[in-house]
Write a protein that holds these residues in place. Structure first.
Motif, PDB file in Angstrom:
ATOM      1  N   GLY A  35      -1.769  -5.863  -2.112  1.00  0.00           N
ATOM      2  CA  GLY A  35      -0.236  -5.366  -1.554  1.00  0.00           C
ATOM      3  C   GLY A  35       0.048  -6.261  -0.287  1.00  0.00           C
ATOM      4  N   ILE A  36      -0.573  -7.551  -0.081  1.00  0.00           N
ATOM      5  CA  ILE A  36      -0.041  -8.524   0.846  1.00  0.00           C
ATOM      6  C   ILE A  36       0.544  -9.714   0.066  1.00  0.00           C
ATOM      7  CG2 ILE A  36      -0.982  -9.920   2.707  1.00  0.00           C
ATOM      8  CD1 ILE A  36      -2.871  -7.824   3.489  1.00  0.00           C
ATOM      9  N   SER A  37       1.597  -9.793   0.564  1.00  0.00           N
ATOM     10  CA  SER A  37       2.171 -11.196  -0.436  1.00  0.00           C
ATOM     11  C   SER A  37       2.121 -12.518   0.369  1.00  0.00           C
ATOM     12  CB  SER A  37       3.796 -11.027  -0.345  1.00  0.00           C
ATOM     13  OG  SER A  37       4.369 -10.848   0.675  1.00  0.00           O
ATOM     14  N   GLY A  38       1.614 -12.331   1.653  1.00  0.00           N
ATOM     15  CA  GLY A  38       1.037 -13.700   2.064  1.00  0.00           C
ATOM     16  C   GLY A  38       2.162 -14.575   2.803  1.00  0.00           C
ATOM     17  N   SER A  39       2.722 -14.091   4.092  1.00  0.00           N
ATOM     18  CA  SER A  39       3.675 -14.634   4.967  1.00  0.00           C
ATOM     19  C   SER A  39       2.680 -15.777   5.564  1.00  0.00           C
ATOM     20  CB  SER A  39       4.057 -13.898   6.207  1.00  0.00           C
ATOM     21  OG  SER A  39       3.202 -13.446   7.014  1.00  0.00           O
ATOM     22  N   ILE A  40       3.607 -16.966   5.902  1.00  0.00           N
ATOM     23  CA  ILE A  40       2.838 -18.028   6.781  1.00  0.00           C
ATOM     24  C   ILE A  40       1.937 -17.472   7.724  1.00  0.00           C
ATOM     25  CG2 ILE A  40       3.405 -20.236   8.310  1.00  0.00           C
ATOM     26  CD1 ILE A  40       3.910 -20.474   5.296  1.00  0.00           C
ATOM     27  N   GLN A  41       2.542 -16.369   8.543  1.00  0.00           N
ATOM     28  CA  GLN A  41       1.610 -15.957   9.675  1.00  0.00           C
ATOM     29  C   GLN A  41       0.304 -15.291   9.277  1.00  0.00           C
ATOM     30  OE1 GLN A  41       4.734 -15.918   9.567  1.00  0.00           O
ATOM     31  NE2 GLN A  41       5.684 -16.207  11.613  1.00  0.00           N
ATOM     32  N   GLY A  43      -1.742  -7.678 -10.699  1.00  0.00           N
ATOM     33  CA  GLY A  43      -1.743  -6.120 -11.353  1.00  0.00           C
ATOM     34  C   GLY A  43      -1.274  -5.210 -10.265  1.00  0.00           C
ATOM     35  N   ASN A  44      -1.256  -4.133 -10.711  1.00  0.00           N
ATOM     36  CA  ASN A  44      -0.761  -2.808  -9.674  1.00  0.00           C
ATOM     37  C   ASN A  44      -2.194  -2.517  -9.020  1.00  0.00           C
ATOM     38  OD1 ASN A  44      -0.362  -0.479  -8.743  1.00  0.00           O
ATOM     39  ND2 ASN A  44       0.643   0.224 -10.375  1.00  0.00           N
ATOM     40  N   LEU A  45      -2.106  -2.651  -7.727  1.00  0.00           N
ATOM     41  CA  LEU A  45      -3.110  -2.205  -6.840  1.00  0.00           C
ATOM     42  C   LEU A  45      -3.761  -0.759  -7.053  1.00  0.00           C
ATOM     43  CD1 LEU A  45      -2.957  -0.583  -4.113  1.00  0.00           C
ATOM     44  CD2 LEU A  45      -1.399  -2.580  -3.612  1.00  0.00           C
ATOM     45  N   PHE A  46      -2.879   0.104  -7.421  1.00  0.00           N
ATOM     46  CA  PHE A  46      -3.185   1.434  -7.483  1.00  0.00           C
ATOM     47  C   PHE A  46      -4.064   1.724  -8.709  1.00  0.00           C
ATOM     48  CE2 PHE A  46       0.489   1.426  -4.791  1.00  0.00           C
ATOM     49  CZ  PHE A  46      -0.010   1.804  -3.531  1.00  0.00           C
ATOM     50  N   GLU A  47      -3.665   0.796  -9.560  1.00  0.00           N
ATOM     51  CA  GLU A  47      -4.667   0.772 -10.683  1.00  0.00           C
ATOM     52  C   GLU A  47      -6.042  -0.015 -10.680  1.00  0.00           C
ATOM     53  OE1 GLU A  47      -1.014   1.201 -14.036  1.00  0.00           O
ATOM     54  OE2 GLU A  47      -2.364  -0.837 -13.910  1.00  0.00           O
ATOM     55  N   VAL A  48      -5.924  -1.187  -9.984  1.00  0.00           N
ATOM     56  CA  VAL A  48      -6.965  -1.910  -9.970  1.00  0.00           C
ATOM     57  C   VAL A  48      -8.279  -1.722  -8.997  1.00  0.00           C
ATOM     58  CG1 VAL A  48      -7.820  -4.356  -9.507  1.00  0.00           C
ATOM     59  CG2 VAL A  48      -5.589  -4.153 -10.851  1.00  0.00           C
ATOM     60  N   ILE A  49      -7.636  -1.204  -7.811  1.00  0.00           N
ATOM     61  CA  ILE A  49      -8.619  -0.696  -6.596  1.00  0.00           C
ATOM     62  C   ILE A  49      -9.544   0.282  -7.080  1.00  0.00           C
ATOM     63  CG2 ILE A  49      -8.761  -0.257  -4.251  1.00  0.00           C
ATOM     64  CD1 ILE A  49      -8.147  -3.291  -4.683  1.00  0.00           C
ATOM     65  N   SER A  94      -1.966  -6.358   7.348  1.00  0.00           N
ATOM     66  CA  SER A  94      -0.991  -6.971   7.570  1.00  0.00           C
ATOM     67  C   SER A  94      -0.070  -6.552   8.571  1.00  0.00           C
ATOM     68  CB  SER A  94      -0.171  -7.372   6.325  1.00  0.00           C
ATOM     69  OG  SER A  94       0.813  -6.060   5.996  1.00  0.00           O
ATOM     70  N   ARG A  95       0.789  -7.348   9.232  1.00  0.00           N
ATOM     71  CA  ARG A  95       1.701  -6.970  10.284  1.00  0.00           C
ATOM     72  C   ARG A  95       2.542  -5.839   9.818  1.00  0.00           C
ATOM     73  NH1 ARG A  95       5.861 -10.421  14.125  1.00  0.00           N
ATOM     74  NH2 ARG A  95       6.949  -8.386  14.740  1.00  0.00           N
ATOM     75  N   ASP A  96       3.072  -6.041   8.334  1.00  0.00           N
ATOM     76  CA  ASP A  96       4.027  -5.026   8.012  1.00  0.00           C
ATOM     77  C   ASP A  96       3.349  -3.678   7.893  1.00  0.00           C
ATOM     78  OD1 ASP A  96       6.291  -6.459   7.179  1.00  0.00           O
ATOM     79  OD2 ASP A  96       5.488  -7.230   5.297  1.00  0.00           O
ATOM     80  N   ALA A  97       2.062  -3.596   7.272  1.00  0.00           N
ATOM     81  CA  ALA A  97       1.488  -2.417   7.718  1.00  0.00           C
ATOM     82  C   ALA A  97       1.197  -1.696   8.934  1.00  0.00           C
ATOM     83  CB  ALA A  97      -0.078  -2.469   6.916  1.00  0.00           C
ATOM     84  N   VAL A  98       0.922  -2.574   9.833  1.00  0.00           N
ATOM     85  CA  VAL A  98       0.686  -2.115  11.350  1.00  0.00           C
ATOM     86  C   VAL A  98       2.023  -1.767  11.843  1.00  0.00           C
ATOM     87  CG1 VAL A  98       0.118  -2.889  13.828  1.00  0.00           C
ATOM     88  CG2 VAL A  98      -1.397  -3.555  11.587  1.00  0.00           C
ATOM     89  N   ASP A  99       2.953  -2.317  11.580  1.00  0.00           N
ATOM     90  CA  ASP A  99       4.542  -1.989  12.239  1.00  0.00           C
ATOM     91  C   ASP A  99       4.911  -0.606  11.465  1.00  0.00           C
ATOM     92  OD1 ASP A  99       4.651  -4.279  13.573  1.00  0.00           O
ATOM     93  OD2 ASP A  99       5.831  -5.285  12.458  1.00  0.00           O
ATOM     94  N   MET A 156       0.936  -1.403   0.066  1.00  0.00           N
ATOM     95  CA  MET A 156       0.101  -0.011   0.114  1.00  0.00           C
ATOM     96  C   MET A 156       0.833   1.322   0.049  1.00  0.00           C
ATOM     97  SD  MET A 156      -2.874  -1.167  -0.203  1.00  0.00           S
ATOM     98  CE  MET A 156      -4.000   0.286  -0.294  1.00  0.00           C
ATOM     99  N   LYS A 157       2.077   1.133   0.307  1.00  0.00           N
ATOM    100  CA  LYS A 157       3.155   2.202   0.322  1.00  0.00           C
ATOM    101  C   LYS A 157       2.914   3.346   1.054  1.00  0.00           C
ATOM    102  CE  LYS A 157       5.534   1.222  -4.000  1.00  0.00           C
ATOM    103  NZ  LYS A 157       4.618   1.063  -5.330  1.00  0.00           N
ATOM    104  N   LYS A 158       1.980   3.766   1.494  1.00  0.00           N
ATOM    105  CA  LYS A 158       1.863   4.847   2.703  1.00  0.00           C
ATOM    106  C   LYS A 158       0.260   4.573   3.114  1.00  0.00           C
ATOM    107  CE  LYS A 158       1.562   8.531  -0.826  1.00  0.00           C
ATOM    108  NZ  LYS A 158       2.004   9.626  -1.264  1.00  0.00           N
ATOM    109  N   GLN A 159      -0.089   5.471   4.338  1.00  0.00           N
ATOM    110  CA  GLN A 159      -1.005   5.428   5.139  1.00  0.00           C
ATOM    111  C   GLN A 159      -2.225   5.890   4.381  1.00  0.00           C
ATOM    112  OE1 GLN A 159      -0.688   7.662   8.728  1.00  0.00           O
ATOM    113  NE2 GLN A 159      -2.334   6.460   9.702  1.00  0.00           N
ATOM    114  N   GLU A 160      -2.027   7.216   3.518  1.00  0.00           N
ATOM    115  CA  GLU A 160      -3.016   7.696   2.893  1.00  0.00           C
ATOM    116  C   GLU A 160      -3.785   6.715   1.940  1.00  0.00           C
ATOM    117  OE1 GLU A 160       0.158   9.643   2.606  1.00  0.00           O
ATOM    118  OE2 GLU A 160      -0.302   9.812   4.760  1.00  0.00           O
TER     119      GLU A 160
END
Lengths: 333, 265
Positions: free
Chosen positions: A274-280, A312-318, A243-248, A220-224
């Motif tokens: 924009g979530i690749s899918g860690s096992i967790q 695809g690119n989420l910034f185009e798709v969403i 995801s954890r990455d986004a929360v961290d 997602m690259k940034k909060q906004e």
């Protein structure tokens, strides 16, 4: 009497949805054993209509212990009361929700009444002959499904993952008994005092009990950029997760986090971008009914779990998807 | 303030890959680490000690090799480690585990606080922390996300629940299970690692604890695993590429059709 019990939950006098999900689980088990299903509620100020709904949605009996001292969940008192009821009525099976209260109450009670407990079950059945409760739960990050039973102790107890079953439709023809019991003073434990409640987040979400969750990750690259996910979630009356990455990275607060160090969810629809899918992370979403994923990397783990994947690119798709759903709503197609 | 922190060694899975065919994780060569959620408890314990004095003791029930986890915790700043190990403990469910840990804690002398991770990432039950509190008959707060205040007799905490944060004033001694929000775990220091290597780790077993043998390990566990399935988690879903204006539109058309079929719109 070997009844099946489900533990209803209330918040400020209102029944929580999981109470009805548990009844649909319990109904199947009670029917299989040809016994009665009881909904047990500890709380305060719950209306007769609400108690009646428990019957309309599957209960034969409702035990309601109505006391202001039970209004807030305090594990010591609630477990004393439930353990006391268990010793008196000797139910065969008890199902509680795998919520913040159920997951605190039941392990405490399991020690008090000396029986086993299986956490966060997604399937339940009764074993032919022995009538043991067969409790199936995902373990090791959802990579195995373990079926567990409690052969030599009673009652049979399990917590059930919220949203892993649907409530039964309301059947206003159903008849049942509402039994009001009073709270015994000696069961009240005054050691812990609830001194307040804080809900200062702008949008405090309960992602575990949402029907639809739209989540974003590092991509997602940034909060906004979460704005477009909020918009998408709104279209489905859903909530936003991360995801954890986004929360961290501080893009969303911790209550939104999905995965092993956050929440485990089973929504009807899970959409992630924009979530690749860690096992967790995958462990936290494995029991979702339908999974839709958007990611640029065709080899991302998340696509193995997706029912529908868009490379695809989420910034185009969403944004396009949001626009399309807006038109769909207007034109009905 | 004397703090006891029961921790668990679990398989390190954060960088594990998935088997493309089955969707299960590839476990070969997976290392053992401290349960990630226990790190938040360890960090909180060290912070409370730094402010209020006292000591932090970590303990773990597991095979002798689990002392590696204890030394890692000491390297972060914990004072002592206790290894709870015995063949008779093997195969314990959450009931038997919480019994054994509670007895071990009783053998560690007086304490003010027991801190635990909300759950372990392998078993994923979250039942052992509450179980220990019940065995010890001390108050319990689960899902603790913040410590507001500590006095000589009480600790005030916030616990994350479905509707917000419940604020509880708990008398000491008490047991807290914590979530990620509670702290940001530090890394071990070089000095800490040196100290960890030199620290002697006492062993608790059936030989030096007075335990009810019928409550231990697989034999003493009320719950029994009767079947293990390895579900194929790969869903083999539909995949579409969304490249360029037309590609994106086509992909969204397909998605809309999919949502209609599933009756999601």
């Amino acid at each position: 009497m070997s009844y099946v019990w489900t533990i209803a939950e209330q918040s400020k006098g209102k029944l929580r949805g999981v109470s009805f999900e548990l009844l649909s689980r319990g109904r199947k088990l009670a029917d299989k054993m040809n016994t009665q299903l009881c909904s047990v509620l500890l709380g305060s100020n719950v209306s007769d209509e609400a108690l009646q709904e428990l019957i309309y949605r599957g209960a034969d009996n409702v035990y309601f212990i109505d006391d202001p001292r039970l209004e807030n969940f305090i594990v010591e008192t609630h477990s004393n009361v439930l353990s006391d009821l268990i010793r008196e009525y000797k139910p065969h099976t008890i199902l509680a929700a795998a919520t913040s209260s159920g997951r605190s109450l039941m392990p405490y009670v399991a020690i008090q009444v000396n029986t086993g407990l299986t956490a966060d079950c997604t399937e339940l059945d009764i074993e032919e002959g022995t009538k043991h409760l067969l409790q199936t739960r995902p373990a090791i990050g959802g990579n195995i499904m373990a079926t567990i039973k409690t052969p030599n102790h009673d009652p049979q107890m399990a917590t059930v993952r919220p949203k892993s079953s649907r409530p039964l439709p309301e059947d206003t023809g159903r008849v049942g008994k509402i039994i009001r019991l009073s709270l015994k003073d000696e069961l009240v434990d005054n050691r812990v005092e609830m001194i307040g409640f804080r809900k200062d987040l702008e949008e405090f979400v309960n992602i575990e009990e949402a029907e639809v969750v739209v989540a974003g990750g590092k991509g997602m690259k940034k909060q906004e950029n979460f704005g477009m996910l909020k918009e998408l979630a709104k279209r489905f009356d859903g909530v936003v997760g991360a995801s954890r990455d986004a929360v961290d990275r501080g893009w969303l607060p911790y209550p939104h986090q999905i995965g092993l160090s956050g929440k485990t969810i089973s929504p009807k629809l899970y959409i992630c971008a924009g979530i690749s899918g860690s096992i967790q992370h995958l462990a936290g979403i494995k029991t979702s009914e339908t999974i839709i994923a958007v990611n640029t990397d065709p080899d991302a783990n998340i696509f193995q779990l997706a029912d529908f994947g868009i490379i695809g690119n989420l910034f185009e798709v969403i944004p396009k998807l949001n626009q399309r759903l807006e038109n769909y709503k207007k034109e009905g197609k | 303030m004397n703090i006891i922190i029961p921790i668990k060694q679990v398989p390190e899975t954060s960088n594990v890959k998935m088997d493309k065919e089955t969707g299960t994780m590839i476990r070969d060569g997976v290392e053992s680490v401290i349960n990630p959620l226990d790190l938040y408890a360890i960090e909180l314990g060290i912070q409370l000690k730094e402010i209020h004095g006292g000591k932090v003791t970590v303990c773990t029930m597991g095979p002798p090799s689990a002392q590696k986890a204890l030394r890692e915790a000491i390297a972060m700043g914990c004072d002592d480690g206790i290894l709870i190990t015995d063949r008779k403990f093997a195969g314990a469910d959450t009931w038997a585990t919480s019994y054994t840990l509670s007895e071990a804690i009783k053998n560690m002398g007086s304490f003010d606080l027991v801190l635990a991770g909300e759950r372990a990432t392998d078993g994923d039950t979250g039942q052992v922390g509450p179980g220990i509190a019940a065995w010890l008959n001390i108050p319990l707060a689960t899902y603790v996300s913040h410590v507001d205040e500590v006095t000589n007799t009480h600790i005030t905490v916030e616990r994350l629940v479905e509707e917000g944060y419940q604020i509880l004033k708990m008398p000491l001694p008490t047991l807290l299970t914590v979530v990620k929000e509670v702290s940001d775990p530090r890394l071990p220091t070089l000095r800490g690692k040196k100290k960890a290597r030199a620290t002697e780790i006492p062993v608790f077993s059936t030989e030096n604890m007075n335990l009810n043998e019928g409550s231990l390990g697989l034999k003493g566990s009320p719950t029994k695993v009767v079947k293990i399935d390895y579900p194929k988690v790969t869903r083999g879903g539909k995949m579409v590429s969304a490249n360029g204006e037309e590609g994106i539109n086509a992909a969204i058309d397909e998605l809309i059709k999919f949502l209609e079929e599933k009756e999601l719109i």
